[in-house]
Design a protein around this motif. Structure first.
Motif, PDB file in Angstrom:
ATOM      1  N   PHE A  36      30.989  -2.308   7.202  1.00  0.00           N
ATOM      2  CA  PHE A  36      30.584  -1.064   7.822  1.00  0.00           C
ATOM      3  C   PHE A  36      31.486   0.042   7.297  1.00  0.00           C
ATOM      4  O   PHE A  36      32.542  -0.227   6.736  1.00  0.00           O
ATOM      5  N   GLU A  45      28.663   3.269  10.399  1.00  0.00           N
ATOM      6  CA  GLU A  45      27.330   2.861   9.976  1.00  0.00           C
ATOM      7  C   GLU A  45      27.390   1.555   9.208  1.00  0.00           C
ATOM      8  O   GLU A  45      28.384   1.214   8.575  1.00  0.00           O
ATOM      9  N   PHE A  46      26.282   0.856   9.245  1.00  0.00           N
ATOM     10  CA  PHE A  46      26.130  -0.407   8.539  1.00  0.00           C
ATOM     11  C   PHE A  46      26.041  -0.164   7.039  1.00  0.00           C
ATOM     12  O   PHE A  46      25.386   0.778   6.592  1.00  0.00           O
ATOM     13  N   ARG A  98      31.364 -12.207  12.739  1.00  0.00           N
ATOM     14  CA  ARG A  98      30.636 -12.552  13.961  1.00  0.00           C
ATOM     15  C   ARG A  98      31.164 -13.883  14.464  1.00  0.00           C
ATOM     16  O   ARG A  98      31.107 -14.880  13.744  1.00  0.00           O
ATOM     17  N   TRP A 108      23.341 -10.066   9.953  1.00  0.00           N
ATOM     18  CA  TRP A 108      23.293  -9.132  11.063  1.00  0.00           C
ATOM     19  C   TRP A 108      23.630  -7.713  10.601  1.00  0.00           C
ATOM     20  O   TRP A 108      24.487  -7.524   9.742  1.00  0.00           O
ATOM     21  N   THR A 109      22.970  -6.722  11.216  1.00  0.00           N
ATOM     22  CA  THR A 109      23.106  -5.348  10.739  1.00  0.00           C
ATOM     23  C   THR A 109      23.674  -4.362  11.741  1.00  0.00           C
ATOM     24  O   THR A 109      23.947  -3.217  11.382  1.00  0.00           O
ATOM     25  N   ARG A 110      23.840  -4.755  12.973  1.00  0.00           N
ATOM     26  CA  ARG A 110      24.345  -3.832  13.985  1.00  0.00           C
ATOM     27  C   ARG A 110      25.810  -4.135  14.266  1.00  0.00           C
ATOM     28  O   ARG A 110      26.220  -5.288  14.277  1.00  0.00           O
ATOM     29  N   ASP A 111      26.583  -3.083  14.539  1.00  0.00           N
ATOM     30  CA  ASP A 111      28.008  -3.343  14.791  1.00  0.00           C
ATOM     31  C   ASP A 111      28.205  -4.163  16.066  1.00  0.00           C
ATOM     32  O   ASP A 111      29.183  -4.904  16.174  1.00  0.00           O
ATOM     33  N   ILE A 112      27.253  -4.089  16.991  1.00  0.00           N
ATOM     34  CA  ILE A 112      27.386  -4.870  18.220  1.00  0.00           C
ATOM     35  C   ILE A 112      27.141  -6.364  17.974  1.00  0.00           C
ATOM     36  O   ILE A 112      27.389  -7.184  18.847  1.00  0.00           O
ATOM     37  N   ASP A 113      26.671  -6.701  16.791  1.00  0.00           N
ATOM     38  CA  ASP A 113      26.453  -8.108  16.452  1.00  0.00           C
ATOM     39  C   ASP A 113      27.750  -8.799  16.031  1.00  0.00           C
ATOM     40  O   ASP A 113      27.762 -10.011  15.850  1.00  0.00           O
TER      41      ASP A 113
END
Length: 127
Positions: A36, A45-46, A98, A108-113
């Motif tokens: 990121f 951002e990703f 992760r 995975w593409t979201r920072d919350i992942d």
């Protein structure tokens, strides 16, 4: 899982740069990893990610065709090859891991992942 990004610096537009991320922890071969970035005054951002098995990758549209993600389980390293860099690529780059369960074939593409974040490395691209 802990990780530390390195390899940033000041480069000119059109240059190439390779970022590295050293990942510690016995579960590295089984975790998905992502890159990121956060530019000054902007949200994180990703950029790109790779699945735990290394068989799937995802890229942000802004870096497709220029950046390449790879991983070496043996060396416990994650890499981001950046080619033809642009001033808009200027940002602090972070690698993330992760730690929770999930598909080993998902990039995975979201920072919350992601659960574990290392210190970033600054990339500055001059025009």
């Amino acid at each position: 899982v802990q990780q530390q990004a390195s390899g940033g610096g000041l480069v000119q537009a059109g240059d190439s740069l390779r970022l590295s991320c050293a990942v510690s922890g016995s579960t590295f071969p089984s975790v998905a990893i992502g890159w990121f970035r956060q530019a000054p005054g902007k949200e994180r951002e990703f950029v790109t990610s790779i699945s735990a098995r290394g068989d799937f990758t995802n890229y942000a549209d802004s870096v497709k065709g220029r950046f390449t993600i790879s991983r070496s389980s043996a060396k416990r390293m994650l890499y981001l090859q950046m080619n033809n860099v642009k001033p808009d690529d200027t940002a602090v780059y972070y690698c993330a891991a992760r730690g929770r369960s999930g598909s080993v074939h998902t990039a995975w593409t979201r920072d919350i992942d992601y659960d574990f974040w290392g210190q970033g490395t600054l990339v500055t691209v001059s025009s």
